[in-house]
Design a protein around this motif. Sequence first.
Motif, mmCIF file in Angstrom:
data_model
loop_
_atom_site.group_PDB
_atom_site.id
_atom_site.type_symbol
_atom_site.label_atom_id
_atom_site.label_comp_id
_atom_site.label_asym_id
_atom_site.label_seq_id
_atom_site.Cartn_x
_atom_site.Cartn_y
_atom_site.Cartn_z
ATOM 1 N N ALA A 1 0.842 -1.199 0.000
ATOM 2 C CA ALA A 1 0.000 0.000 0.000
ATOM 3 C C ALA A 1 0.877 1.249 0.000
ATOM 4 O O ALA A 1 1.802 1.357 0.805
ATOM 5 C CB ALA A 1 -0.917 -0.003 1.219
ATOM 6 N N PRO A 2 0.616 2.216 -0.896
ATOM 7 C CA PRO A 2 1.432 3.440 -0.933
ATOM 8 C C PRO A 2 1.171 4.364 0.248
ATOM 9 O O PRO A 2 1.968 5.255 0.528
ATOM 10 C CB PRO A 2 1.012 4.096 -2.252
ATOM 11 N N SER A 3 0.044 4.197 0.919
ATOM 12 C CA SER A 3 -0.295 4.979 2.099
ATOM 13 C C SER A 3 -1.030 4.062 3.074
ATOM 14 O O SER A 3 -1.484 2.979 2.683
ATOM 15 C CB SER A 3 -1.167 6.187 1.728
ATOM 16 N N PRO A 4 -1.168 4.468 4.332
ATOM 17 C CA PRO A 4 -1.774 3.567 5.322
ATOM 18 C C PRO A 4 -3.260 3.294 5.056
ATOM 19 O O PRO A 4 -4.103 4.177 5.219
ATOM 20 C CB PRO A 4 -1.587 4.319 6.646
ATOM 21 N N TYR A 5 -3.569 2.097 4.653
ATOM 22 C CA TYR A 5 -4.947 1.641 4.556
ATOM 23 C C TYR A 5 -4.963 0.118 4.540
ATOM 24 O O TYR A 5 -3.952 -0.536 4.254
ATOM 25 C CB TYR A 5 -5.680 2.228 3.348
ATOM 26 N N SER A 6 -6.140 -0.433 4.835
ATOM 27 C CA SER A 6 -6.288 -1.881 4.921
ATOM 28 C C SER A 6 -6.619 -2.470 3.547
ATOM 29 O O SER A 6 -6.930 -1.730 2.604
ATOM 30 C CB SER A 6 -7.414 -2.227 5.895
ATOM 31 N N PRO A 7 -6.590 -3.794 3.415
ATOM 32 C CA PRO A 7 -7.096 -4.412 2.183
ATOM 33 C C PRO A 7 -8.595 -4.145 2.028
ATOM 34 O O PRO A 7 -9.275 -3.723 2.971
ATOM 35 C CB PRO A 7 -6.820 -5.905 2.402
ATOM 36 N N LEU B 1 -10.369 0.346 5.388
ATOM 37 C CA LEU B 1 -10.126 1.233 6.523
ATOM 38 C C LEU B 1 -8.932 2.130 6.217
ATOM 39 O O LEU B 1 -7.823 1.644 5.984
ATOM 40 C CB LEU B 1 -9.862 0.408 7.792
ATOM 41 N N PHE B 2 -9.163 3.430 6.200
ATOM 42 C CA PHE B 2 -8.098 4.401 5.977
ATOM 43 C C PHE B 2 -7.642 5.005 7.304
ATOM 44 O O PHE B 2 -8.362 4.971 8.296
ATOM 45 C CB PHE B 2 -8.577 5.522 5.054
#
Length: 347
Positions: free
Chosen positions: A171-177, A268-269
């Motif tokens: 993921a390029p930034s924090p987030y869930s699948p 989820l971001f």
Amino acid sequence: MIRTNRIQRLTLPIFSPLIAIVSALIVGAILILLAGANPVTAYTTLFQESLSTYFGFGNTLTKMAPLLLTSLGVLVALRAGQFNIGGEGQIYLGALGSTLVGLYVQGLPGIIHVPLALLAGFLFGAVWGWIPGYLKAIRGVNEVITTLLLNYIAVNLVSYLVQNPLQAPDAPSPYSPLIAKSAQLPIVLPGSLAHAGILLALVAAGILWVLLVRSPVGYQITAVGFNPIASRYAGISVERTIILVMALAGGLAGLAGASEVMGLKYRLFEQVSPGYGFDAIAIAFLSRGSVLGVVITSLFFGALRSGANVMQRSAGVPVTVVYAIQGLTVLFIAIGLAVERRIKGSD
């Protein structure tokens, strides 16, 4: 004189919020002029885009859903004399709960998976509301302080999880699948962003109205809000009522977070909410304790958020003007409440 006073009591709660909104829009027009734009063009663009176009109205409903659910949570707490400032954190916990069910519970049909994920969101938010409710009822800790501090814990907890155990691979930034498709809310206006979260919010508003106006529990909640000492003498458990309303408030905000994940983002971001929990406080106060007022005011705030970017592109008005209008609305409703209290005190 008696008739005049009675008319004032009946009309002030109706016209006070309306006057506050109109006053805020007038001052906002001055700010738009200072920004070098045309207020008529700006407001026409703002509300025409957010209310009269298909995609814009769908976007308004999308933003209205979490605002309405969280505002209902603030409202039910206010009816019992409690100030739930923790809607933002409860949104984050609700989003987390629904994400966990959407990610790790697999193989269920949508008719079961969706309610289960919503229930998880409600329960996670309810627990986050129960904590300050218990501390207030049993330990006497001020709920404003605890709900406010719990916001930071919830936000940082979600931030840690999406940066570590829940982060999607590469993921390029924090987030869930992505959550399972069976846990996603359906779109209610094809070709737009509007999802079934708005229907959930309206149903919740209807149920809450019945609870508060047509049920013994609603009477107990209102009684505790008016006079907890007299309520205790009448046999009402003040402590249990406080815990109940705070848990319910948290659960409603948790549903707001769940609807954001399940209906809009599907994952989820780190930044689940753009401040819906704090807008909800303004909406609940502006609505003067009325469930219908919360619905209408949530639509107004949703329209402001929906049309803000279009207003910036088309009329050259900064988005910050919209946030200023929201703040001015709260300011004017506070002034209206003070004036109303002064009028009643002079009767």
